[in-house]
Design a protein around this motif. Sequence first.
Motif, PDB file in Angstrom:
ATOM      1  N   UNK A  92       0.831  -1.198   0.000  1.00 24.71           N
ATOM      2  CA  UNK A  92       0.000   0.000   0.000  1.00 24.71           C
ATOM      3  C   UNK A  92       0.860   1.240   0.000  1.00 24.71           C
ATOM      4  N   UNK A  93       0.256   2.344  -0.383  1.00 24.57           N
ATOM      5  CA  UNK A  93       0.990   3.596  -0.464  1.00 24.57           C
ATOM      6  C   UNK A  93       1.568   3.952   0.892  1.00 24.57           C
ATOM      7  N   UNK A  94       2.840   4.365   0.929  1.00 25.11           N
ATOM      8  CA  UNK A  94       3.525   4.634   2.190  1.00 25.11           C
ATOM      9  C   UNK A  94       3.642   6.119   2.490  1.00 25.11           C
ATOM     10  N   UNK A  95       2.861   6.931   1.787  1.00 25.31           N
ATOM     11  CA  UNK A  95       2.886   8.353   2.052  1.00 25.31           C
ATOM     12  C   UNK A  95       3.796   9.139   1.145  1.00 25.31           C
ATOM     13  N   UNK A 182      -3.901  11.206 -19.959  1.00 26.37           N
ATOM     14  CA  UNK A 182      -4.919  11.559 -18.972  1.00 26.37           C
ATOM     15  C   UNK A 182      -5.124  10.410 -17.989  1.00 26.37           C
ATOM     16  N   UNK A 183      -5.130   9.192 -18.515  1.00 24.24           N
ATOM     17  CA  UNK A 183      -5.265   8.007 -17.662  1.00 24.24           C
ATOM     18  C   UNK A 183      -4.081   7.905 -16.701  1.00 24.24           C
ATOM     19  N   UNK A 184      -2.877   8.134 -17.215  1.00 25.37           N
ATOM     20  CA  UNK A 184      -1.686   8.042 -16.380  1.00 25.37           C
ATOM     21  C   UNK A 184      -1.703   9.106 -15.289  1.00 25.37           C
ATOM     22  N   UNK A 185      -2.057  10.324 -15.645  1.00 31.00           N
ATOM     23  CA  UNK A 185      -2.104  11.405 -14.653  1.00 31.00           C
ATOM     24  C   UNK A 185      -3.122  11.099 -13.558  1.00 31.00           C
ATOM     25  N   UNK A 186      -4.273  10.580 -13.948  1.00 34.14           N
ATOM     26  CA  UNK A 186      -5.306  10.238 -12.961  1.00 34.14           C
ATOM     27  C   UNK A 186      -4.854   9.084 -12.083  1.00 34.14           C
ATOM     28  N   UNK A 191      -6.945   9.711  -8.595  1.00 36.88           N
ATOM     29  CA  UNK A 191      -8.152  10.517  -8.793  1.00 36.88           C
ATOM     30  C   UNK A 191      -9.241   9.659  -9.433  1.00 36.88           C
ATOM     31  N   UNK A 192     -10.164   9.173  -8.616  1.00 43.85           N
ATOM     32  CA  UNK A 192     -11.241   8.308  -9.111  1.00 43.85           C
ATOM     33  C   UNK A 192     -12.086   9.022 -10.154  1.00 43.85           C
ATOM     34  N   UNK A 193     -12.425  10.275  -9.899  1.00 40.54           N
ATOM     35  CA  UNK A 193     -13.260  11.023 -10.826  1.00 40.54           C
ATOM     36  C   UNK A 193     -12.615  11.166 -12.188  1.00 40.54           C
ATOM     37  N   UNK A 226     -12.516  -0.985 -12.396  1.00 44.34           N
ATOM     38  CA  UNK A 226     -11.173  -0.758 -12.927  1.00 44.34           C
ATOM     39  C   UNK A 226     -10.541   0.462 -12.268  1.00 44.34           C
ATOM     40  N   UNK A 227     -11.320   1.529 -12.077  1.00 50.78           N
ATOM     41  CA  UNK A 227     -10.787   2.736 -11.453  1.00 50.78           C
ATOM     42  C   UNK A 227     -10.376   2.471 -10.008  1.00 50.78           C
ATOM     43  N   UNK A 228     -11.197   1.732  -9.280  1.00 53.32           N
ATOM     44  CA  UNK A 228     -10.870   1.425  -7.890  1.00 53.32           C
ATOM     45  C   UNK A 228      -9.581   0.612  -7.802  1.00 53.32           C
ATOM     46  N   UNK A 229      -9.431  -0.358  -8.694  1.00 48.18           N
ATOM     47  CA  UNK A 229      -8.214  -1.161  -8.702  1.00 48.18           C
ATOM     48  C   UNK A 229      -7.002  -0.309  -9.067  1.00 48.18           C
ATOM     49  N   UNK A 230      -7.169   0.589 -10.033  1.00 47.82           N
ATOM     50  CA  UNK A 230      -6.066   1.450 -10.473  1.00 47.82           C
ATOM     51  C   UNK A 230      -5.563   2.304  -9.330  1.00 47.82           C
ATOM     52  N   UNK A 231      -6.478   2.800  -8.508  1.00 45.16           N
ATOM     53  CA  UNK A 231      -6.083   3.612  -7.355  1.00 45.16           C
ATOM     54  C   UNK A 231      -5.292   2.768  -6.361  1.00 45.16           C
TER      55      UNK A 231
END
Length: 325
Positions: A92-95, A182-186, A191-193, A226-231
């Motif tokens: 998971x993201x470590x900050x 745009x996909x890469x930046x999100x 950014x889910x939205x 897919x968006x949730x997994x990407x995050x």
Amino acid sequence: MDGHDELALRFEAQRGRLWAVAHRMLGSASEADDAVQETWLRLGRVDAGTVENLPGWLRTVVSRICLDMLRARTARREEFVGGPLPEAFEAPDDGADPAREAERADAVGLALLVVLDTLTPAERIAFVLHDLFAVPFEDIAPVVDRTRTTAKKLASRARHKVRGTPAVSAVDLAVQRRVVEAFLAAARGGDIGALLAVLDPDVVRRADPGAVPAGVPTEVRGARAVAAETVLLRRQALHAAPALLDGRAGLVVAPGGRLLLALTVAVDGERITSYEVIADPVRLRALDLAVPEGWSGPTGSEPRREPPGEPRASADRTGRAGGPR
């Protein structure tokens, strides 16, 4: 100040450029450190007073060292493609600051480093020196032990491989690139939205088994899933960059310039309808990878401008200074 100290200062003035050249040639910060340090050692074995053009002499020496290292790498048949995902990808993201990590990824031109690994050692040296650092062919020829004409042909052949040939029109490719970026930046920003805005509602994400952590399905359907997994997996995006994959816009994931994953993307209009994450080394090697000019950040978008000397901290961050010790 004695002669040795003066020579050390002159070397330090060139060290940043030498490291930049070596890094583009080798694609490895630690190997670039080694090449620059060996250049310093070789300088100590000659009478510096007989060297009329010290910057040019140093560049030639570091280039020859890099050429030898690339040839040795080829002889050892080292694998730089594919392999298990590092644990950091699955954690998971470590900050860590995503914006800072993304800036670092862009600054080294990851996609370009990946594509350069597909060249022969001589092609890579000729391309890096001429196209990235504007070195004339008469200076490149002795480095690769070729004539000026042959050195020019090496660079031309390498340029054709590096830049690739799009499989779609320029207009369609521009759209694909815009959507992929745009996909890469999100993804980098979590950014889910923004992800939902660039993903088709019925998008399908497929992946090789080795491309996803244990327990994650190899196929996911629907924009929200897919968006949730990407995050959740956005750490991968911190090491990603746009590239041309089989003539179409896609992404490569290459921490440290080592290709681990490739994303082939299908775009309809302004949205991604499907994409596949490739991790199998055989499939990765079969891809036609390229980086059209302007696609790889500062390294690729300004191919004829030699960067300024890098501050000493840029090499010291690895703990291994590349100049006099």
